[in-house]
Design an enzyme around this catalytic site. Sequence first.
Site, PDB file in Angstrom:
ATOM      1  NE  ARG A 182       3.570  -7.755  10.393  1.00 38.25           N
ATOM      2  CZ  ARG A 182       2.938  -7.065   9.438  1.00 38.25           C
ATOM      3  NH1 ARG A 182       1.927  -7.594   8.790  1.00 38.25           N
ATOM      4  NH2 ARG A 182       3.319  -5.849   9.143  1.00 38.25           N
ATOM      5  CD  GLU A 204      -2.819   1.127   2.399  1.00 35.91           C
ATOM      6  OE1 GLU A 204      -2.825   0.198   3.213  1.00 35.91           O
ATOM      7  OE2 GLU A 204      -3.520   2.149   2.515  1.00 35.91           O
ATOM      8  CE  LYS A 221       2.930   0.094   5.110  1.00 37.67           C
ATOM      9  NZ  LYS A 221       2.444   0.026   3.739  1.00 37.67           N
TER      10      LYS A 221
END
Length: 556
Positions: free
Chosen positions: A263, A37, A273
């Site tokens: 992850r 994104e 982020k």
Amino acid sequence: MYLDMDDAPASNFLQTIISEDLAAGRVSEVVTRFPPEPNGYLHVGHAKSISVNFGLAEANGGRCNLRFDDTNPEKESQEFIESIQEDIRWLGYRWDGEPRYASSYFQQLYDWAEHLVRNGDAYVCDLDADQAREYRGTLTEAGRNSPYRERSVEENLDLLARMKAGEFDEGAKVLRAKIDMASPNMNLRDPILYRIRKVRHHQTGNDWVIYPTYDFAHGQEDAIEGITHSICTLEFEDHRPLYDWLLEHLPVSCRPRQYEFGRLNPSYTVTSKRKLKQLVDQGVVAGWDDPRMPTIAGMRRRGYTPAAIRRFCDMIGTTRSDGVVDVAMLEFAIREDLNENAPRGMCVLNPLKVVLTDYPEDKVEELSAPRHPSRVDLGERVLPFTRELFIDADDFREEANKKYKRLVLGKRVRLRNAWVIEADEVVRDDSGQIVEVRAHTVPGTLGENPADGVKPRGVIQWVSASHGRRAEVRLYDRLFNDEAPDKGDKDFLDHLNPESLRVVEQAWIEPALAQARPEDSYQFEREGYFVADRYDHSTDTPVFNRTIGLRDSWSD
Ligand code: ATP
Ligand code: MG
């Protein structure tokens, strides 16, 4: 830490799945995608995802798409779109064709939304956010059907078209899939497919005032692009039934499958982020590419190499569990790469002048030294030797016991790649500080031990005062001093390492180092690995960043 470097890359369960799919003929070509994104810079966790997606495509003769998952226009920007492409290329990966955008599929997604409505699989719901939460139920309690669930197909089609036309306010209506409000999986309790958001989109401008949710977009985009293996992280595991449900209820021409892996969470690091953005916005660091940031751009500016980052991603393997990986493994990978490939040079960080009283004032000996101890292919460099030199102030003491392997008054030390010298006296300033050491060379010691048998105590680095150059050296260290800075209810901002940056404005470097081009890496002998700063370094104003010390100073 012990790591056997001859080991094959750690096992990868995804490769096993792919091999079986290829062998059974379920897929003929492997097609993956990396779907960032564009709402921030890529970080070390994304590097892992990139290495998994591009790496699996590469290893299996397939393709990997770059797809911007740009369904949340508020937080996204062109700056991020560009940085993401630059970072992937820098890591050495190439996507198939042009970058793709979720936003370029908005019309197809809308058509598919109408398809669901026509089949009675979706409806427009007027509950507001609070009411919707109440109706959704909890993990232990079934939800209740929305009072709008039984609207007719005609009414739903009309309302959806009017949502699209901008007739309703944000939050007034949503489009929901009609699945099962009693499902034990909350994601199946009539999930939202479209929201009204009256914001300009960086790609589609003002064309749309309704935007699809991640769930409604992702699997359908995968199908449009012919993705065979849609690889994501474990937090999407509970979304997989919805991913499958949507593909089963839509007229898609291909059937991608979603697979999840754990992850990457390195210790001493944050990879959210949102938190990285906070570090930038609050000025804790100088920007997304500050060398202390775990972003790819930050690691690059710090002197990490693509090879080391890729090596690290292989070393840690790909598994189905979320665990913390010791950041020392990443540091190990960069040390290993630079030890093998970085030329050597001498830098004095804390300069103390040495005057060789027996050495003529205008004499310059052009000594030469290998650029690398084992890489003869890197050649030699010229080291000018002169009467006045700088050594590191830490490498001199007036008195010291035998354990101190450096220069002591009345004793000898070898200047690396040059003469053995013996210190005679010190010169002090008015405050009593030593500002100069007066010494002399020991004859016949260029490449030889002293003939009188009195050996030097050790070897230290030095730089010619007349031929060396001043440099700014930025000594970076870990940004956080806590192993898990954002674990539980800790505030990561409470665990910043106050010593994560120390700037030495007047270091001295040997002349060959001033010739470095931006992003060239070196080992400064006895100090660590350094890189010429990507933006600020030039031959006239040399600036170096410390990538990493020679040894791990954090482990006991
Ligand atoms: P946010 O931090 O805002 O939740 P994100 O980290 O999920 O976002 P995306 O841009 O959606 O960011 O991520 C793109 C891809 O990278 C996704 O497939 C995601 O699963 C993967 N990814 C993100 N963080 C990690 C990580 N720490 N380890 C491995 N893969 C990751
Ligand atoms: Mg995400």
